[in-house]
Write an enzyme that holds these catalytic residues in place. Structure first.
Site, mmCIF file in Angstrom:
data_model
loop_
_atom_site.group_PDB
_atom_site.id
_atom_site.type_symbol
_atom_site.label_atom_id
_atom_site.label_comp_id
_atom_site.label_asym_id
_atom_site.label_seq_id
_atom_site.Cartn_x
_atom_site.Cartn_y
_atom_site.Cartn_z
ATOM 1 N N GLU A 17 0.966 -1.121 -0.069
ATOM 2 C CA GLU A 17 -0.024 -0.137 -0.060
ATOM 3 C C GLU A 17 0.871 1.093 -0.216
ATOM 4 O O GLU A 17 0.323 2.277 -0.729
ATOM 5 C CB GLU A 17 -0.994 -0.234 1.163
ATOM 6 C CG GLU A 17 -2.043 0.681 1.146
ATOM 7 C CD GLU A 17 -3.110 0.358 2.128
ATOM 8 O OE1 GLU A 17 -4.138 -0.368 1.886
ATOM 9 O OE2 GLU A 17 -3.104 0.930 3.252
ATOM 10 N N GLU B 115 2.210 1.789 -3.391
ATOM 11 C CA GLU B 115 1.152 2.274 -4.293
ATOM 12 C C GLU B 115 0.887 3.975 -3.827
ATOM 13 O O GLU B 115 0.862 4.691 -4.854
ATOM 14 C CB GLU B 115 -0.288 1.682 -3.906
ATOM 15 C CG GLU B 115 -0.976 1.542 -5.055
ATOM 16 C CD GLU B 115 -2.356 0.785 -4.803
ATOM 17 O OE1 GLU B 115 -2.314 -0.105 -3.688
ATOM 18 O OE2 GLU B 115 -3.425 0.849 -5.219
ATOM 19 N N CYS C 45 -8.274 -2.334 3.676
ATOM 20 C CA CYS C 45 -8.181 -3.526 4.586
ATOM 21 C C CYS C 45 -9.536 -4.026 5.323
ATOM 22 O O CYS C 45 -9.681 -5.182 5.850
ATOM 23 C CB CYS C 45 -6.891 -3.575 5.463
ATOM 24 S SG CYS C 45 -6.812 -2.029 6.144
ATOM 25 N N SER D 199 -6.903 1.810 -2.522
ATOM 26 C CA SER D 199 -5.851 0.957 -2.896
ATOM 27 C C SER D 199 -6.357 -0.381 -3.458
ATOM 28 O O SER D 199 -7.239 -0.860 -2.908
ATOM 29 C CB SER D 199 -4.997 0.760 -1.757
ATOM 30 O OG SER D 199 -4.131 -0.304 -1.642
ATOM 31 N N LYS E 113 -15.269 -10.218 7.755
ATOM 32 C CA LYS E 113 -14.367 -11.143 7.456
ATOM 33 C C LYS E 113 -14.678 -12.529 6.996
ATOM 34 O O LYS E 113 -14.188 -13.075 6.116
ATOM 35 C CB LYS E 113 -13.027 -11.079 8.436
ATOM 36 C CG LYS E 113 -12.452 -9.959 8.843
ATOM 37 C CD LYS E 113 -11.399 -9.624 7.707
ATOM 38 C CE LYS E 113 -10.618 -8.375 8.012
ATOM 39 N NZ LYS E 113 -9.783 -7.918 6.798
ATOM 40 N N GLU F 100 -15.949 -11.984 3.476
ATOM 41 C CA GLU F 100 -14.654 -11.761 2.659
ATOM 42 C C GLU F 100 -13.691 -12.876 2.160
ATOM 43 O O GLU F 100 -13.430 -13.229 1.189
ATOM 44 C CB GLU F 100 -13.644 -10.613 3.477
ATOM 45 C CG GLU F 100 -12.440 -10.361 2.563
ATOM 46 C CD GLU F 100 -11.385 -9.479 3.230
ATOM 47 O OE1 GLU F 100 -11.169 -9.892 4.484
ATOM 48 O OE2 GLU F 100 -11.158 -8.357 2.798
ATOM 49 N N GLU G 110 -10.224 -17.161 -3.758
ATOM 50 C CA GLU G 110 -10.094 -18.648 -3.707
ATOM 51 C C GLU G 110 -9.181 -18.940 -5.079
ATOM 52 O O GLU G 110 -9.058 -17.996 -6.079
ATOM 53 C CB GLU G 110 -11.207 -19.267 -3.975
ATOM 54 C CG GLU G 110 -12.218 -18.971 -5.323
ATOM 55 C CD GLU G 110 -13.309 -20.006 -5.774
ATOM 56 O OE1 GLU G 110 -14.073 -20.453 -4.819
ATOM 57 O OE2 GLU G 110 -13.473 -20.462 -6.834
ATOM 58 N N CYS H 9 -11.256 -1.440 14.464
ATOM 59 C CA CYS H 9 -11.202 -3.238 14.600
ATOM 60 C C CYS H 9 -11.559 -3.664 16.244
ATOM 61 O O CYS H 9 -12.161 -4.734 16.438
ATOM 62 C CB CYS H 9 -10.223 -4.237 13.859
ATOM 63 S SG CYS H 9 -10.211 -4.024 12.209
HETATM 64 FE FE1 HC1 Z 1 -8.577 -5.635 11.458
HETATM 65 FE FE2 HC1 Z 1 -6.927 -5.734 9.399
HETATM 66 S S1 HC1 Z 1 -6.654 -4.391 11.340
HETATM 67 S S2 HC1 Z 1 -9.260 -5.089 9.038
HETATM 68 O O1 HC1 Z 1 -9.256 -4.124 11.385
HETATM 69 O O2 HC1 Z 1 -6.443 -4.736 8.363
HETATM 70 O O3 HC1 Z 1 -10.807 -7.559 11.373
HETATM 71 O O4 HC1 Z 1 -7.685 -6.284 13.913
HETATM 72 O O5 HC1 Z 1 -7.171 -8.236 11.132
HETATM 73 O O6 HC1 Z 1 -7.340 -8.139 7.417
HETATM 74 O O7 HC1 Z 1 -4.135 -6.851 10.168
HETATM 75 C C1 HC1 Z 1 -10.031 -6.627 11.430
HETATM 76 C C2 HC1 Z 1 -8.151 -5.912 13.072
HETATM 77 C C3 HC1 Z 1 -7.637 -7.087 10.872
HETATM 78 C C4 HC1 Z 1 -7.050 -7.397 8.297
HETATM 79 C C5 HC1 Z 1 -5.081 -6.619 9.850
#
Ligand code: HC1
Ligand code: SF4
Length: 579
Positions: free
Chosen positions: A283, A286, A308, A328, A367, A370, A375, A512
């Site tokens: 990132e 970028e 993220c 990004s 997540k 996500e 895959e 998070c």
């Molecule tokens: Fe997160 Fe991440 S910080 S998104 O907030 O970018 O869930 O903890 O795991 O993937 O590293 C969440 C937290 C996490 C990702 C990272």
């Protein structure tokens, strides 16, 4: 100031306060199932729909809901008379008459606020009869399960979704016993604009909204002798898991968590933080590239938006398709980890990707969704994503107490990380981590003080900071909560008047640490702040605090990826967005 008396105690509170707020100032806890006071993000759910908080006010004939009744000078309030207790008991019985009695198998059992009150009021039989039970079909999405038979119409989820997150996926429908909070046309969640942020799950007082649990699938994988099972843990998990074992909010349990995962039977105990460092490599490259081209007069998409947070990505994909060229292209750390585990690490072990199972432990419910998106050869990069709560459950199921475990390290090589990676779990952390690296790359100088105080904040609003990087002044935006993200996106659509160069967006207020999969905070933002402080402590204690100095990351590029944004890195670590 207004003077009132509650249960014989004199109270002085500002005009406009409610009886409930006044009671809280003198330690009188009036129960409620619908009220939610998120004062840090200036949001109050004041529907007064549950009627549990009723109190007697001298001189008034009817009981008054404490959450919606403003104080008046000289008011005398009683919160615990027989009339009040009887009213609360009747309300509870009415609610329970239209509520499934499957507490033994309910996902919220032990955390359910209705169950707690039923216990407190010693409800052993329900005297109300003649009511009908509503029957709604369970809605099962990859992240969230909605069981509307359990909805008590507190409407906290609606406030969260519509006012805090501004997503608008939920609203109240029907009347009487059939009244519930639903999606429009009662469509399944996965056919709506829901981002799976999970904030509605965090505030639901009952089992109407819960996570889609994957713990049994993980147990089965762990017991399959033909599988190599690898686990990764997100930054924010270590700052909250301890709460499930009675530790104070903000207790760091990184070492005990690694020990617990090893004892659960994972073959390799790794850290998502490793992949957070990798994310910064991609990132920050970028960002520097876009800035350089911008300074050379090229028309490049700015500001760069971090990518993220999957709920945030879902949000921009569904609500701002015209802006999809600015995030990004870097995948999230969870997904970078999965892709690297099933390529680089699987090759090191000499196993096929389908012999490996990758499990992530995340503070987040988005997540889970996500994980289904990435895959190769019909084999997901991340097979299962479980929440912090699910991990706590697994540890307890295996008869372990986290507090009693020794502190252990993560395994190598995908377990090594910098302090920059740890702070990803707090709002502002991703951009601070990127700046630690971009600064050194742009200036060629060593960054002595890695703590960018100007972008740190404990508030949950929008923040704009101006950071000197050599001769450049970078204008940085930070936002947590999707309502704030919307405000920033509107600003960009209006021509980016603040000339922002980079923006970090996290869907959950505070980042998070306040994810939908964390231990229930019941709206207590002090808990969230304690978790944030814990991540800063872990960062301070790390010998390496910049992502580009992580030796395992350097080795990964030397041995496999060549350099950031290389063709191979693009194939494994980047993505494209779709409206
Ligand atoms: Fe997160 Fe991440 S910080 S998104 O907030 O970018 O869930 O903890 O795991 O993937 O590293 C969440 C937290 C996490 C990702 C990272
Ligand atoms: Fe709304 Fe988030 Fe809940 Fe989806 S997960 S319904 S976006 S609050």
């Amino acid at each position: 100031m207004i003077n009132i008396t509650i249960d014989g105690k004199k109270v002085q509170v500002p005009a406009g306060s409610t009886i409930l707020q006044a009671a809280q100032t003198v330690g009188i806890h009036i129960p409620t199932l619908c009220h939610l006071d998120l004062h840090d993000i200036k949001m109050v759910n004041q529907t007064a729909s549950c009627r549990i908080c009723v109190v007697e006010v001298e001189g008034r004939r009817n009981l008054a809901p404490a959450c919606a009744t403003p104080v008046a000078e000289g008011m005398v309030v009683h919160s615990n008379t027989l009339k009040v207790m009887e009213a609360r008991r009747t309300v509870l019985e009415l609610m329970l008459s239209d509520h499934p009695k499957d507490c033994l198998t309910c996902a919220k059992s032990g955390e359910c606020e209705l169950q707690d009150l039923a216990e407190l009021f010693n409800i052993r039989n329900i005297r109300v009869s003649g009511t009908s039970m509503s029957t709604y079909k369970k809605d099962i999405s990859p992240s969230i399960i909605r069981d509307m038979d359990k909805c008590i119409m507190c409407r906290r989820c609606e406030t969260m979704c519509n006012q805090v997150q501004t997503v608008g996926a939920l609203s109240a429908v029907n009347r009487g016993f059939d009244a519930v909070v639903a999606t429009s046309f009662e469509a399944p969640l996965n056919e709506t604009v829901c981002t799976y942020c999970g904030q509605c799950v965090q505030v639901c007082p009952v089992g109407a909204l819960t996570e889609h649990d994957s713990t049994w699938e993980v147990v089965e994988a762990l017991n399959d002798p033909d599988k190599i099972v690898v686990v990764q843990t997100a930054p924010a998990v270590r700052a909250a898991l301890g709460e499930e074992f009675g530790l104070e909010p903000g207790s760091l349990v990184t070492g005990q968590m690694a020990a617990a995962l090893r004892r659960l039977g994972f073959d390799y105990v790794f850290d998502t933080d490793f992949a957070a460092d990798l994310t910064i490599m991609e990132e920050a490259t970028e960002l520097v590239d876009r800035l350089t081209r911008h300074l050379n007069g090229e028309d490049v998409p700015l500001p760069l938006l971090t990518s993220c947070c999957p709920a945030w990505v879902n949000f921009i994909e569904s609500q701002y398709p015209e802006l999809l060229d600015i995030p990004s292209s870097a995948r999230s750390p969870q997904q970078m980890f999965g892709a690297i585990a099933k390529s680089y690490f699987a090759e090191k072990l000499g196993v096929r990707r389908d012999q490996m199972v990758v499990v992530s432990v995340m503070p987040c419910l988005a997540k889970k969704y996500e994980a289904t998106k990435f895959e190769d050869d019909n084999n997901q990069d991340v097979d299962y994503s479980i929440s912090t709560r699910e991990l706590a459950n697994l540890i307890k199921r295996m008869n372990m107490d986290l507090k009693e475990l020794p502190e252990e390290d993560f395994d190598d090589p995908l377990g090594e990380s910098s302090g920059a990676a740890v702070i990803f779990g707090k709002t502002g952390g991703v951009i601070e981590a990127a700046l630690r690296t971009a600064y050194e790359w742009v200036t060629g100088e060593t960054l002595e003080n890695v703590e960018f105080e100007d972008i740190r904040s404990t508030s949950y609003g929008l923040k704009v900071a101006h950071i000197k990087v050599g001769d450049l002044t970078l204008n940085i935006g930070i936002s947590s909560g999707l309502g704030n993200a919307r405000a920033l996106l509107e600003e960009i659509k209006a021509g980016n008047p603040n000339n922002l160069h980079a923006i970090e967006i996290m869907a959950c207020p505070g980042g998070c640490v306040n994810g939908g999969g964390q231990p229930y905070a019941h709206g207590d933002m002090k808990k969230i702040q304690a978790r944030q402080a814990a991540l800063y402590r872990e960062d301070c204690g790390k010998p390496i605090r910049k992502s580009h100095e992580n030796p395992s990351i350097k080795k990964l590029y030397e041995e496999y990826l060549v350099k950031p944004n290389s063709e191979k890195a693009h194939h494994l670590l980047h993505t494209q967005y779709t409206a």
